[in-house]
Structure formats: C-alpha cells, structure tokens
Scaffold this active site. Sequence first.
Site: not given
Ligand code: NAP
Length: 517
Positions: A287, A321
């Site tokens: 997601e 999001c």
């Molecule tokens: P993110 O930067 O993509 O990080 C999400 C998760 O992925 C974190 O736990 C991060 O860990 C991990 N991660 C990063 N690089 C990775 C890799 N190479 N392999 C495995 N895991 C990795 O997103 P965020 O800033 O936390 O959240 C905001 C985003 O989430 C926004 O784009 C928002 O729209 C989206 N979101 C979507 C929904 C939905 O239902 N569609 C709901 C909520 C949020 P680290 O923190 O250690 O980097």
Amino acid sequence: MLTEFRNEPFTDFTSKANEDAMKAALKKVKQEFGQSYPLLIGGREIRTGGDELVSTNPGNPKEIIGKFSKATVKEADLALEKASEAFEKWRNVPANERARYLFKAAAIMRRRKFELGALICYEIGKNWAEADADVAEAIDFCEFYGREMIRLSQPQPLTPYAGEENELSYIPLGVGLVVPPWNFPLAIMVGMATAAIVSGNVVVLKPSSETPMIAFTFCKIMEEAGLPPGVLNFVPGPGSSVGDHLVTHSKTRFIAFTGSKEVGLRINELAAKPNNGQLWIKRVIAEMGGKDSIVVDSEADLDSAADGIVASAFGFQGQKCSACSRAIIHQDVYDEVLKRVLERTKKLKVGSCEEKETDMGPVASKSAYESILEYIEVGKKEGRLVAGGATNGHQGGFYIEPTVIADIPPKARLAQEEIFGPVLAFIKGKDWHDCLAIANNTEFGLTGAVYSKNREHIEEARRDFHVGNLYLNRKCTGALVGVHPFGGFNMSGTDSKTGGKDYLLLYMQGKAVSERF
Ligand code: NAP
C-alpha cells in the site's frame, strides 16, 4: 459468545475525566523516555551493541523517546530462522485460538489507551484526537481480523459432487516480513502484523525508524497476551540496509508493506527475483502513496465542502496517505470556497501535542520538514501563496503552518507529487467534467471526495472517479475498519482493502482436498 464487530468509540476529551487521564498518561510515558531497548527475536531480548537507532520527539528533537539496538544482517537471519521454527507449531494452532490472542491484545490496548495515545503524541506528533483514533483503529483491526479468521476457518461452500467429499480450506503462507510506515505508527503496524499472525503466519516486523518505540510497545503487548515466542519478532534497523536483506531472503514467503511509492516499487522488484533455494513466488502486499483530491462542484454545500477540505488537508499535518492535497474547484465557486477554506485554516492552532487545544503538531522529522519547505518554495513559483508557508520553531520542533497555495495548474509539481505535509493546492476547473478529469490526472488513485448536489454528477463520480476510496459529500480521510475497506489503485498500491472482508485472504492460500470413499 463472540459479539458482532463494532468500531471502538473515540475518546471524548471534553470530559474532564478523560482530559485528566490523558494528562496523567503524557506525564507517565515521559518519565520513561531515554532508555535503551533490545531486539525481540524468538522470545529473547538481543542487544547488538554499537550504534543505536535514536527515536526523538519531532516537537522537541532534543528529547529522546528511546534508543534501539539496530539489527544487522546477522540478526535479520536469526529472526527469519526463529520465525521459521515457530511456524511449524503456529500454523497448526486452530483459528479460534489464534483469534483469541488478538482479542486479548485488543483488551490490553483498550486498558492502556491513554498511555498508547500519549506515546503517539510524543513519538510522531499527533494531537490528542488523532492519537486516540490511531489506537482505536489498532483495537479495531484486532477485533475485526480475529472475527474474520474465525469466519474463514469455517467450511467453504463448494458445488456438491456425487461420490466425493470435497473441501476447501485456507492455510497460511509462512514467514512474512511486515514493513509499516510511521504515519499510523500503531494502527497500520498492528493491522498488517495481526492479519498475518491470525492467518497462521509468523512475522518479522521491521518497524519504521521514526517510530520504533510504539512498535516495541506493541510487541510487548503481544507477549503479555501470551503469543508464543518466534511468532512475532521485532527487528528494527534502517530499511536501506537490513530491509533489502529481509526482502530478498529465500526464507521470506511474503511481504506486507505500507509506505512510499518508491520503496514499495523497490520491494516489489526485489521480491520478484527468486533467491537461491527459494521455493515460492513471494507475495507482495504493498500500500503506497497518494495525491488525493476533493472536487467541489458548482452546486454544492460550500460550508460543508470547506470543512471537509480543511479537515482532510491538515489533520495530522497532512501526513495521511488519504490527505486532501488538491482542492479542485468549479470556477463558479472557486473564489468563495477558497475564502471559506482560508477562514477555517487561519483558525487552526499549531503547537505542542502535549496541549489539548493543539490542532496541528510538528511534522514527522527533519527530513520531512526540509522536503515540505522545499515544496512550499516550488508552490510559491507555481501558484499564489494565500495562507501559511511559515515555520514555527517552538522548542526547535518541526512545525509548519497550514499552507494553501492557490491557482496551481493541474500538471504542476504541486498538483502531481506527494508532498506529505500541510500543503494544499487549489486548482480551478472550467466545468464539472474538467474537474473530474483533473481529479483523475495523477499516477495515484487512493482516496478522493466530491461535494455536489447534482445527482447526475454524483453518479458519474461513482463510476469514473478512479480511486480505491471515494467519498461523496464528506471528507476523504478517516476510514473506519469494517466500514470503509481501504486501499488504492494504480501507483497507490495493490488495493489490498485493509479492514475489509477480503483482506486476510492475501495472507493465505486455498487448499482443496477431495476424497473418494
Ligand atoms: P517509506 O519511507 O516508504 O518507509 C516505509 C517503511 O519502509 C519504513 O519502515 C522504512 O524503514 C521501510 N523501508 C525503507 N526502505 C526499505 C527497503 N529498501 N526495504 C525494506 N523496507 C524499507 O514511507 P514512510 O515515510 O514511512 O510513510 C509515508 C508513506 O506511506 C507515504 O507515501 C504515504 O502515502 C504512505 N502510506 C500509504 C498508506 C496506504 O494505505 N496506501 C497508508 C499510510 C502511509 P525506515 O524507516 O528504516 O527507512
């Protein structure tokens, strides 16, 4: 008897008793700040030494919430090994027994609601109501998925066939990697982890590096609920290093991810390539981001539209999001809607989440703060800044005023890229069809809303507004478990519909057995 699922009520903070309870919880959790926490693998606490992951309060970055041992490849491997061992027993635990661990966890979270809410206020900067809603949603996921698993464990209907007994049952997949974002630090993490666990899988949880304290607290709650060792393993560490290793490992059977488009696509790509000895095609539930719009038609209740736009754009500082980052307004009512949105925006109180009156706390981190401010500069060139744009350095925190930028062209960066902050673009549409076309002009398709009194237009939006969650004459945030199954189209992800009746099937595989007697 198990009662029918009902959503957890939100806390009424106008009640003095609740206000006092929240203040006491804020005080209590603060007393525990600054400690060091281990990894939790196979029921054991493991400290890796060396560099720790430091979680700080974005409203006061000098304040350390907790320090966490960072997993390296060695601990990641150990977690996968311990999880694989635990799977052999856990997969055979009957569904209703598995469900009870979730019901127990929900009861614990209900009892510790204020404390969990207070932790969310501090670790990620949610105001009281937003933090409380995060906890309520986490409780809902446990209650809902527990009941769903019991339903799915019943015999599935098949067409009768003479001379044979046929059955279809759902069995778990195996070891799942759960990777949550920071923005619903309890709810989304609990949702993905408990869905996996109740379906009979075992979990390696790599929490967001912004919110490890909340994730750790949840793992301890599951331990208190009696979950057997190894079923849920807590493995914090930078996504960029330990994340890739866990995603590509041959023991990982599936990945449940919620986060940005960039990371989601990377995981999807890495997971597609079989690793040595891997027996399966990894399943990826991803997601991802959004660029969500509220459309206001010429015939609409403009006050209600302005309320919906402001609540959706600035709730939790626009870091949902589902947040409204584009208000697409019919030209006949554009100036009036802008005026009403500005009136409401200017009343919002930005400040510390320790205060009950705060509408908007800080944004999540220094990097989020810098990126949002850069987008505001881009917006000033692409359109006309009509509210906010400024920072507010209270306690050195990452506070940004709610910002509205008018007259943004439909293909401008501000209209297309996910900013994930309190920045709202106003876009003018020539007529209803132009507004709808603009609403569909991004690569995303998560949420959207339409305010209109025109029946024909509402029906057209139902059909043609291409988003996973469409809201008519109401705001585009605030999906409730069981009521609004949630998930988006296109680059917003795999449309998994969390909190819906199809969700758990993503964590299982169907096995058909036929016996001829
Ligand atoms: P993110 O930067 O993509 O990080 C999400 C998760 O992925 C974190 O736990 C991060 O860990 C991990 N991660 C990063 N690089 C990775 C890799 N190479 N392999 C495995 N895991 C990795 O997103 P965020 O800033 O936390 O959240 C905001 C985003 O989430 C926004 O784009 C928002 O729209 C989206 N979101 C979507 C929904 C939905 O239902 N569609 C709901 C909520 C949020 P680290 O923190 O250690 O980097």
